[in-house]
Design a protein around this motif. Sequence first.
Motif, short mmCIF file in Angstrom:
data_model
loop_
_atom_site.label_atom_id
_atom_site.label_comp_id
_atom_site.label_asym_id
_atom_site.label_seq_id
_atom_site.Cartn_x
_atom_site.Cartn_y
_atom_site.Cartn_z
N VAL A 87 -27.48 63.54 -12.61
CA VAL A 87 -27.18 64.70 -13.45
C VAL A 87 -27.79 65.94 -12.81
O VAL A 87 -28.96 65.95 -12.45
N VAL A 88 -26.98 66.98 -12.65
CA VAL A 88 -27.44 68.25 -12.09
C VAL A 88 -27.55 69.25 -13.23
O VAL A 88 -26.59 69.49 -13.96
N GLY A 89 -28.74 69.84 -13.41
CA GLY A 89 -28.96 70.76 -14.51
C GLY A 89 -29.45 70.05 -15.75
O GLY A 89 -29.76 68.86 -15.73
N ASP A 90 -29.54 70.79 -16.85
CA ASP A 90 -29.99 70.25 -18.12
C ASP A 90 -28.80 69.58 -18.81
O ASP A 90 -27.80 70.22 -19.11
N LEU A 91 -28.93 68.28 -19.10
CA LEU A 91 -27.83 67.53 -19.68
C LEU A 91 -27.33 68.14 -20.98
O LEU A 91 -26.13 68.10 -21.29
N LEU A 92 -28.24 68.73 -21.77
CA LEU A 92 -27.85 69.26 -23.07
C LEU A 92 -27.18 70.62 -22.99
O LEU A 92 -26.57 71.07 -23.95
N LYS A 93 -27.29 71.28 -21.86
CA LYS A 93 -26.76 72.64 -21.74
C LYS A 93 -25.65 72.69 -20.70
O LYS A 93 -24.47 72.67 -21.03
N ASP A 94 -26.03 72.74 -19.42
CA ASP A 94 -25.02 72.90 -18.38
C ASP A 94 -25.00 71.71 -17.43
O ASP A 94 -24.51 71.81 -16.31
N GLY A 95 -25.55 70.59 -17.87
CA GLY A 95 -25.65 69.44 -16.99
C GLY A 95 -24.30 68.87 -16.59
O GLY A 95 -23.38 68.77 -17.40
N LYS A 96 -24.18 68.51 -15.32
CA LYS A 96 -22.96 67.90 -14.81
C LYS A 96 -23.34 66.72 -13.92
O LYS A 96 -24.42 66.66 -13.35
N ARG A 97 -22.42 65.77 -13.82
CA ARG A 97 -22.62 64.66 -12.89
C ARG A 97 -22.61 65.16 -11.46
O ARG A 97 -21.84 66.06 -11.11
N SER A 98 -23.45 64.54 -10.62
CA SER A 98 -23.43 64.91 -9.21
C SER A 98 -22.19 64.38 -8.51
O SER A 98 -21.85 64.82 -7.42
N CYS A 99 -21.51 63.43 -9.13
CA CYS A 99 -20.21 62.97 -8.64
C CYS A 99 -19.44 62.46 -9.85
O CYS A 99 -20.03 62.12 -10.87
N PRO A 100 -18.12 62.41 -9.79
CA PRO A 100 -17.33 62.03 -10.97
C PRO A 100 -17.56 60.58 -11.35
O PRO A 100 -17.89 59.74 -10.51
N SER A 101 -17.38 60.26 -12.63
CA SER A 101 -17.54 58.88 -13.09
C SER A 101 -16.46 57.97 -12.52
O SER A 101 -16.56 56.75 -12.61
N THR A 102 -15.44 58.57 -11.94
CA THR A 102 -14.35 57.78 -11.34
C THR A 102 -14.58 57.51 -9.86
O THR A 102 -13.64 57.14 -9.15
N ALA A 103 -15.81 57.69 -9.37
CA ALA A 103 -16.08 57.56 -7.94
C ALA A 103 -15.65 56.20 -7.40
O ALA A 103 -15.12 56.10 -6.29
N PHE A 104 -15.89 55.14 -8.18
CA PHE A 104 -15.54 53.82 -7.66
C PHE A 104 -14.04 53.57 -7.71
O PHE A 104 -13.53 52.67 -7.05
N ARG A 105 -13.30 54.38 -8.46
CA ARG A 105 -11.84 54.22 -8.51
C ARG A 105 -11.15 55.02 -7.40
O ARG A 105 -10.03 54.71 -7.03
N GLU A 106 -11.82 56.05 -6.91
CA GLU A 106 -11.17 56.98 -5.99
C GLU A 106 -11.64 56.83 -4.55
O GLU A 106 -11.29 57.65 -3.71
N ARG A 107 -12.42 55.82 -4.25
CA ARG A 107 -12.93 55.66 -2.88
C ARG A 107 -11.78 55.33 -1.92
O ARG A 107 -10.77 54.73 -2.31
N ASP A 108 -11.97 55.69 -0.67
CA ASP A 108 -10.94 55.45 0.35
C ASP A 108 -11.43 54.46 1.42
O ASP A 108 -10.89 54.43 2.52
#
Length: 432
Positions: free
Chosen positions: A215-236
Amino acid sequence: MLEMGDNDVENKQHPASAKNSHRAFSKGGVVWLIPFGILVLLSAKLMYTYSNATLDYSSDPKEIHQKEGLLTVVSQYKQPIIIATLHGYLNLDGCIQDKSSDSIATVTILSGNDTLFQVGEANQIGENWETNFHLNIQHPPSFEEGDLCYIVHWRVEYDTYENALSDYPSKTSSIRGAPTFRRDWNVADFNPSGHLGEWLVRRSHEERWIWSRHVVGDLLKDGKRSCPSTAFRERDYSVVFIGDSQPNYMCQHLIWELQSDSNTRCVQIKQTLGNETTFHAYANALQSATESVVIFNPSGLWEAAYGSIDLFRENFQRLIDHIPSKRPKRQSYFFAPTTAVHPVNYANLTNDDRKWSMTQVRVRKINDIAKQLVRDETRRRVRDTIAVRVLPTPIDALSLNREDDPKTPSDMRHFGNNTNEMLLEAIFCDLS
């Protein structure tokens, strides 16, 4: 031939997804409001009654003492192994209400030397021992100061380190798993100290946990994942999982999520590395793997249950010597630590001496040995086209926090769909 049980049979049919839920703990505890220097535990004089494999939700004793970072346990053991879980929740209504079901940050730690939860001095009091434990941990970085209140649950998990580490066949069951005690406190001025710990976090409306370091930033305010939750679905890139039952369940969950086995392969191998047939099966799997990423855990659960700690060191080194050093294309081999075991979930453990050696203490020791050998191998292979490394995701520490999501209600070593998906998301986030 040893058998781990019915749950080791490969099951490619995906079970119904289970919701994340926390156990109901004793509500008879005393509530304190404490300023927050480092995370502060309340020191409690704890007399506990022996209880086999089931939790004993006893009331807390009346005599309570407050000390920074110190948990004082009075038991019949000089240095028992303690397991503690911290739950963080929003403090909008103060920190005196039962919010354990609303927790949005959680971490679990097993006591031991060189850990975040260290055993200190012990003093004998009559027939019992008063043992101090120190919790050296920071709050999750995904929240700003003062966002959270905390609940802590702890229990005596094993009687002694020596018994919990003993090889199969163990002469005694070291598991205690009772009783569970709880404390609440609020946080105020935060003064960074100690270590971070492997926190899981989520927003209050979410069921899915994620690793706080993603998590980048404060989860309760502007927090975002450092990579999408779909990372394992979109790998090449292609990946193979090589291991015993739990790595296989994770791999099968990945295929089920993708609805395809394209670029994904699962290799399940049973028995300990001391079994030559098993050893050669692992050696062949590692030598012949052609995928870009090879994630391997050689018999970690089997070694914990039925192996020898000393022989594991020798056999694991022999095994990684079989990993090729050069190939036309680059490959990465990652040792995946053995996931946590939760004996408290297995109600019949007292009567099943085949599982007495399957302890979290042994899992941690096996992981420590393997990690060190792999790191030595990493340094030796700096010029090779094939890299051998420890998986950057601490799935051992993250899974220690998931005793409330077993694959089946009495399963002490396999996890449900939510945990498997959480671990996969964390792994592929790091690999991406």
